[in-house]
Write an enzyme that holds these catalytic residues in place. Sequence first.
Site, PDB file in Angstrom:
ATOM      1  N   TYR A  73     -68.892 -50.576  16.954  1.00 28.12           N
ATOM      2  CA  TYR A  73     -70.440 -50.989  16.022  1.00 28.12           C
ATOM      3  C   TYR A  73     -70.594 -51.611  15.069  1.00 28.12           C
ATOM      4  O   TYR A  73     -70.797 -52.759  14.962  1.00 28.12           O
ATOM      5  CB  TYR A  73     -71.497 -49.638  16.670  1.00 28.12           C
ATOM      6  CG  TYR A  73     -72.393 -50.049  16.008  1.00 28.12           C
ATOM      7  CD1 TYR A  73     -73.442 -50.672  16.886  1.00 28.12           C
ATOM      8  CD2 TYR A  73     -73.299 -49.529  14.571  1.00 28.12           C
ATOM      9  CE1 TYR A  73     -74.726 -50.779  17.104  1.00 28.12           C
ATOM     10  CE2 TYR A  73     -74.585 -50.467  13.940  1.00 28.12           C
ATOM     11  CZ  TYR A  73     -75.270 -50.632  15.542  1.00 28.12           C
ATOM     12  OH  TYR A  73     -76.667 -51.132  15.153  1.00 28.12           O
ATOM     13  N   GLY A  74     -69.923 -51.671  13.779  1.00 33.58           N
ATOM     14  CA  GLY A  74     -69.402 -51.759  12.497  1.00 33.58           C
ATOM     15  C   GLY A  74     -68.873 -53.585  13.107  1.00 33.58           C
ATOM     16  O   GLY A  74     -69.856 -54.328  12.421  1.00 33.58           O
TER      17      GLY A  74
END
Length: 251
Positions: A157-158
């Site tokens: 996600y990051g």
Amino acid sequence: MDSKVLVTGATGGLGLAMATALAEAGARVAVSGRSGERAREVAAGLPGAVGVELDVRDETSVARAVDEVWSRFGGIDLLVNNAGLGMRTVNPEFMTRPRGFWEVPADGFRQVVDTNLTGYFLVAREVTPRMLAAGGGRIVNIAVSETTMSRAGFVPYGPSRAGSESLSRVMAADLRGTGVTVNLLLPGGATVTGMLPHAPAGHSFLAPEVMGPPIVWLASAAAAGVHDERIVAAGFEQWLAERVSRGTASG
């Protein structure tokens, strides 16, 4: 407000909050989601809204959805790139039991990047030439806090959101002076959406509605010419007051 708006990933969470705020402000809103049926159900509850099936990962779906919205509305003034997958898709316990990047399955990594990064690119790539031909338009890419981009246990996600932020900045550079503006908008903290589990003890989340005032403003005449800004919704009132103050002082 008579803006014509396409919001991706608008059947829940931040997307629904923004679509609701825009519709209630008088904009014509296309609520999109991977399930056309769900998108139409949500749109039925918003004034003047329509529901459209749109899978941001699929070029054919993107082209078909953009063409449908453009035809029905007679154009798109504002694209809100919001559709995304969160960490729960690869680790349902990511808040309490984070996993190292080496434990993330490759297909899960690809799915998140395909949605959160490639999806932004595909929808913007489809809409931008139409906006340029029409003489202008606005794109708002939804972002996250910078800490999320480097937090332990937040692959993929990051990195996907770091990529989408870089993409947005390059888009803004490419479109500078064309009449099509590009800006980033982020909540300013963890937000109550389907991407997150219930808040663990000692944590509090922002409400999705925090995105309403800034997205309505970004669709308004007051935001004409605003370009390549990174706006934090939780601090929007202060940001706007400072902007107005600087404008008054310079005038």
